[in-house]
Enzyme design. Structure first.
Site, short mmCIF file in Angstrom:
data_model
loop_
_atom_site.label_atom_id
_atom_site.label_comp_id
_atom_site.label_asym_id
_atom_site.label_seq_id
_atom_site.Cartn_x
_atom_site.Cartn_y
_atom_site.Cartn_z
N ASP A 29 -6.29 10.86 -25.61
CA ASP A 29 -6.08 11.29 -24.23
C ASP A 29 -4.78 10.66 -23.72
OD1 ASP A 29 -8.26 12.23 -21.69
OD2 ASP A 29 -6.30 11.35 -21.23
N ILE A 30 -3.95 11.48 -23.10
CA ILE A 30 -2.62 11.03 -22.66
C ILE A 30 -2.69 10.08 -21.45
CG2 ILE A 30 -2.11 12.91 -21.02
CD1 ILE A 30 0.27 11.77 -23.75
N GLU A 88 -10.70 19.43 -15.25
CA GLU A 88 -9.24 19.55 -15.25
C GLU A 88 -8.75 20.58 -16.27
OE1 GLU A 88 -7.17 15.71 -15.66
OE2 GLU A 88 -5.51 16.78 -16.60
N HIS A 93 -14.05 19.73 -24.23
CA HIS A 93 -13.57 18.51 -24.88
C HIS A 93 -14.57 17.39 -24.65
CE1 HIS A 93 -11.71 18.98 -20.90
NE2 HIS A 93 -11.77 17.66 -20.76
N HIS A 95 -15.05 13.49 -24.42
CA HIS A 95 -14.33 12.23 -24.23
C HIS A 95 -15.08 11.15 -25.01
CE1 HIS A 95 -11.86 13.31 -20.57
NE2 HIS A 95 -12.85 14.16 -20.37
P1 AMP Z 1 -11.45 16.76 -17.69
O1 AMP Z 1 -11.07 18.22 -17.84
O2 AMP Z 1 -11.76 16.41 -16.26
O3 AMP Z 1 -12.55 16.36 -18.63
O4 AMP Z 1 -10.18 15.89 -18.07
C1 AMP Z 1 -9.15 16.36 -18.92
C2 AMP Z 1 -8.61 15.20 -19.72
O5 AMP Z 1 -7.56 15.70 -20.55
C3 AMP Z 1 -8.00 14.06 -18.89
O6 AMP Z 1 -8.59 12.82 -19.29
C4 AMP Z 1 -6.51 14.13 -19.19
O7 AMP Z 1 -5.88 12.88 -19.20
C5 AMP Z 1 -6.50 14.79 -20.56
N1 AMP Z 1 -5.28 15.55 -20.85
C6 AMP Z 1 -4.71 16.51 -20.11
N2 AMP Z 1 -3.60 17.00 -20.71
C7 AMP Z 1 -3.47 16.31 -21.88
C8 AMP Z 1 -2.54 16.34 -22.95
N3 AMP Z 1 -1.49 17.17 -22.95
N4 AMP Z 1 -2.72 15.49 -23.98
C9 AMP Z 1 -3.77 14.64 -24.00
N5 AMP Z 1 -4.70 14.57 -23.03
C10 AMP Z 1 -4.55 15.39 -21.97
#
Ligand code: AMP
Length: 130
Positions: A29-30, A88, A93, A95
Site C-alpha cells: 500500500d502506497i 476509495e 482488495h 488489506h
Molecule cells: P480502501 O478502498 O478504502 O480500502 O483504500 C484503498 C487503499 O489503496 C488505501 O489504503 C490507499 O493507500 C491504497 N492505494 C491507492 N492507490 C494506490 C496505489 N497506486 N498503490 C498502492 N496503494 C494504493
C-alpha cells in the site's frame, strides 16, 4: 474505465510488487497504516468483496494467507491484521497490516517510508513468500 489497481496489474502504473500468479496480485500500500501494509487483489476486476464468485473469494483468501505468512516472517509485529474496506478504490482488495496497537487498523495513522524502504520491503517479503 479500468481501476487504478487494474492499471497496476497491467504495469501501466508502477507498484511495489510482492508477488503474483495468474489470478492474484500482491503489492505494498502506497500510504501504509504501518510498515508492511500490503494489498492483495484479484486480477479479475470486481468492486465489492461479496460480489466475487465463491471460488475467487476462497482463492483470494488462500492467496492472502500465504502473503500474510511471508509478511509475518519479514516485519516485526504482534500479528497480521486483515481488513476489507474498498471505499476509495472500487476493485476488491484485502488489506494485510502488521499491527502492534489497535490504531494500526484505523486508517488514520500513517507511516512514511522512503522509496528505498518500499523497494527493500517488497523484495524481503517476496523472498519469504512460499
Ligand atoms: P480502501 O478502498 O478504502 O480500502 O483504500 C484503498 C487503499 O489503496 C488505501 O489504503 C490507499 O493507500 C491504497 N492505494 C491507492 N492507490 C494506490 C496505489 N497506486 N498503490 C498502492 N496503494 C494504493
Amino acid at each position: 474505465m479500468s481501476t487504478v489497481f487494474t492499471k497496476i496489474i497491467k504495469g501501466e502504473i508502477p507498484s511495489y510488487k510482492i508477488t503474483e500468479n495468474e489470478r492474484f496480485f500482491a503489492f505494498l500500500d502506497i500510504n501504509p497504516n504501518a510498515k508492511g501494509h500490503t494489498l492483495v487483489i484479484p486480477k479479475k476486476e470486481e468492486n465489492k468483496l461479496f460480489d466475487l464468485d465463491k471460488e475467487t473469494y476462497r482463492d483470494l483468501m488462500l492467496f492472502s494467507y500465504r502473503v500474510a505468512k511471508a509478511l509475518e516472517k519479514t516485519v516485526a509485529c504482534k500479528r497480521i491484521g486483515m481488513s476489507v474496506v474498498g471505499l476509495e478504490v472500487p476493485h476488491v482488495h484485502v488489506h494485510l497490516i502488521p499491527i502492534n496497537v489497535m490504531d494500526d487498523m484505523r486508517f488514520t495513522k500513517k507511516e512514511k517510508l522512503s522509496e528505498e524502504a518500499f523497494l527493500e520491503l517488497a523484495k524481503d517479503i517476496a523472498a519469504n513468500f512460499e
